[in-house]
Scaffold this active site. Structure first.
Site, short mmCIF file in Angstrom:
data_model
loop_
_atom_site.label_atom_id
_atom_site.label_comp_id
_atom_site.label_asym_id
_atom_site.label_seq_id
_atom_site.Cartn_x
_atom_site.Cartn_y
_atom_site.Cartn_z
N SER A 144 68.85 53.94 35.58
CA SER A 144 68.23 52.84 34.83
C SER A 144 67.54 51.90 35.81
O SER A 144 67.96 51.79 36.96
CB SER A 144 69.30 52.07 34.06
N TYR A 157 76.95 46.74 34.05
CA TYR A 157 76.23 47.96 33.74
C TYR A 157 75.27 48.31 34.90
O TYR A 157 75.22 49.45 35.37
CB TYR A 157 75.43 47.78 32.45
#
Lengths: 251, 461
Positions: A144, A157
């Site tokens: 990501s 995250y």
């Protein structure tokens, strides 16, 4: 086996209900993929995904797989490879967590890390070893842009993806020259059920765009794919913003 | 004890990347280069669960001589001529002997190989495995029509001598069987007697495809060797214009006095080697269009009895070593199909489709096949065969090939496995009606599937 135009024939999805992965699987079945293995926690959604891919003409197997249960990864993945060659492994599982709540609950935060990073290391290595023995194939790891620089708004995250991303890059270098291709995919904000309800952000994208980028990246043997492509430059700039300024940015 | 290598020393395996002549889809395998039968047997015994495949000079375009994660036996070390019978024109040689070597040795003795593809840099083992064909297919059939017997090492480690009469099932599964029935160790081949080493060639330039097809149908019977080069980029009234060359080996009387003194003179060698530096987009619509125009214009409109060397007539590309590098790192693929006689419409439609797409193929070849043989996976069957090569970076190539697949399938055509690198496995059984018989033989002689290649995995052979 991949053909001369780089089209694979078999696909293993780790995280079989991931929207990005299933959209990618559909795009690949539309080309030459005929065998799909969906590995995930047993659920109605997983069965429905399998049924949908069967409807497109693929042979689909469903395999029980839990990213957090790392002790089972090697056995599960080896069994899939024993049944036939796998051209592409898509490591697509991951949880977003709830940053605010997780900050107050270290155990919950650790679970995000357990799935995204620890699970990724274990499953990634199991898949890489199987691919190496096979002498061909690709491992696409969904990272990501959040892993590129930790932001105060989602560093739990982000840090798991940072770890996974670094792991996948090193793994790719280690496997260079063995016939196994490792590709890191760095999507920005993707509108899926995982991000449902979150406010839209600039450069938000869709699973379809990510899928297309994955298929293209695999064909070209890219080592890193940004989706959308502009993120490469955006993150390159953000990476160099001084900390005192970066921490004040509302991102 | 001696420190030097002994006869049965095991050659060591090296893990290397292998690809076909088209330089696409490489994979890694442990390559072993045995130099005698014992070493072949020993390498077979050392195999892993990923199996074994034999490789010759790597002239298959796709992946039939690759075996990802397994063992690949480089058979070029088995390069001995074992027996020669000049009276009957027979030669027995090991599988790694190249047609180049056979030609070099036997032309001065008055014999030519019975069949040669467009390059002579192929091994005898490979020629059998792919059942190769050449310009004389309509007259003489394919390579395995001239193979009298084959010595093979089977999956169970035993050696067998197979002949078309003694063991027709295994022989015709092996002929064109892409190396999947066993390891070919040696073979006996019937050579073709020749009086001279020169071909007497007639050349005709045709305005378009219709004219070429009519001329080929009319003249094929008169010649042993015929082929047409086709300009696939020409459009409109010039669609599919061809340069048709037909020839025979010249008789001694056909030679001028000076050449009669050494009628079987043969010189091998090449002119140049292409460096590995060619940019990938060099062969494109523009450059290939120009090349095709020049190639067409340089051919005489009509010329009879021109004397050409073996290289000039049969293997012009062998003059340029590593010519596949012209396509750059991204490589190219060959697309060869045959459609039966009576399906000329399909051929025309295919040429129209390629021309409309503007896909740049420069080495486009059209040829009429004669009767096929009994090989279960042997490619030739009576009809028209068209061979094209496309750079893999040709825009819209996947789509174009899909269209062509459809044309070939609906016209009862099929693809050549030695050229294939991307066919849809689902089409295989329709194209090769004897595929099941091939599979039955393979299941019998190699029940564990020891002999396997990337192509076999890709197509589910």
């Amino acid at each position: 086996m991949k053909d001369a135009l780089g089209a694979p024939q078999s696909l293993l999805v780790l995280g079989g209900t991931s929207e990005i992965a299933l959209t990618t699987a559909r795009a690949m079945v539309a080309e030459r993929v005929r065998r799909v293995v969906l590995a995930g926690r047993p659920s109605a959604a997983l069965d429905a995904a399998a049924e949908q891919l069967r409807g497109l003409g693929a042979t689909v197997e469903v395999v029980g797989f839990d990213a957090a249960e790392t002790d089972d990864h090697e056995k599960t993945i080896d069994e899939v490879f024993a049944a036939g060659d796998i051209d592409v492994v898509l490591l697509a599982f991951g949880v977003l967590g709830d940053q605010d709540a997780d900050e107050k609950s270290p155990a919950a935060a650790a679970r995000v890390a357990q799935v995204n990073y620890v699970g990724g290391v274990s499953a990634g290595l199991a898949a890489a070893n199987a691919l190496s023995r096979q002498g061909h194939g690709a491992l696409a790891v969904i990272s990501s842009v959040a892993g590129e620089r930790a932001r105060k708004s989602n560093f739990i995250y982000g840090s798991t993806k940072a770890g996974l991303d670094a792991f996948a890059q090193g793994l790719g270098d280690k496997l260079h020259g063995t016939g196994v291709h490792v590709m890191v995919v760095r999507p920005g904000f993707v509108r899926t059920k995982m991000t449902e309800g979150l406010p839209d952000v600039p450069l938000a994208t869709t699973p379809e765009v990510v899928a297309e980028a994955i298929v293209k990246g695999l064909r070209r043997k890219s080592s890193v794919v940004w989706v959308p492509g502009q993120f490469r430059f955006v993150m390159s700039a953000l990476r160099h913003v001084p900390r005192p300024i970066f921490r004040k940015l509302n991102i | 004890m001696s420190d030097g290598p002994s006869a049965d020393a095991r050659p060591t395996a090296r893990r290397v990347s292998l690809n076909g002549w088209g330089r696409t889809a490489p994979s890694f395998a442990d390559v072993v280069r045995p130099t005698n039968r014992d070493q072949v047997a020993s390498a077979l015994g050392q195999r892993t669960s990923r199996g074994v495949i034999a490789r010759g000079l790597g002239r298959s375009y796709g992946d039939p001589a690759q075996n990802a994660g397994g063992t690949v036996l480089d058979m070029t070390g088995l390069d001995r001529i074992l027996a020669v019978d000049l009276e009957r024109g027979l030669v027995t040689c090991e599988a790694g002997v190249s047609l180049d070597r056979l030609i070099e040795l036997f032309v001065p003795l008055g014999f030519f190989v019975p069949v040669t593809p467009g390059t002579r840099q192929v091994t005898v083992g490979g020629a059998i495995g792919a059942d190769v064909h050449g310009k004389n297919h309509h007259a003489d059939g394919s390579f395995c029509n001239h193979v009298l017997s084959i010595d093979m090492l089977m999956a169970d480690g035993t050696e067998r001598t197979i002949t078309p009469d003694g063991d027709p099932e295994l022989f015709w599964a092996t002929a064109g069987g892409m190396g999947l029935t066993g390891l070919i160790l040696s073979a006996t081949i019937r050579m073709t007697p020749i009086e001279t080493s020169l071909a007497s060639v007639d050349t005709d330039r045709t305005k378009n495809l219709d004219e070429a097809m009519a001329l080929m149908a009319e003249t094929d019977e008169k010649y042993t060797y015929t082929v047409a080069w086709l300009d696939c980029l020409a459009k409109g009234a010039n669609l599919g214009r061809c340069v048709l060359t037909c020839g025979e080996f010249a008789a001694l009387d056909d030679l001028p006095a000076k050449k009669r003194r050494d009628p079987l003179r043969f010189r091998t060698g090449s002119l140049l080697t292409v460096p590995d530096l060619v940019p990938g987009r060099l062969p494109n619509k523009l450059t290939m269009g120009l090349f095709n125009e020049l190639w067409y214009r340089k051919a005489p409109k009509h010329k009879v009895g021109q004397l050409q060397s073996i290289t000039g007539f049969f293997h012009p590309l062998d003059l340029v070593q590593e010519w596949n590098r012209v396509y750059g790192r991204t490589g190219f693929l060959q697309y060869q199909f045959v459609v039966p006689f009576g399906r000329e419409d399909g051929l025309v439609k295919a040429v129209e489709t390629i021309s409309a797409h503007g896909a740049p193929s420069s080495l486009t070849v059209l040829k009429r096949f004669g009767p096929g043989n009994a090989g279960f996976l042997s490619f030739p069957k009576p009809g028209w065969t068209l061979t094209l090569d496309f750079p893999t970076n040709t825009p819209g190539l996947a789509r174009l090939l899909k269209q062509l697949d459809e044309i070939v399938l609906t016209n009862e055509g099929r693809f050549y496995l030695a050229k294939d690198s991307r066919m849809d496995p689902a089409d295989l059984a329709r194209m090769y009606p004897r595929l099941e018989r091939f599979r039955e033989v393979r299941a019998k002689v190699d029940p564990d599937g020891i002999f396997v290649s990337d192509q076999a995995r890709r197509l589910g052979l």
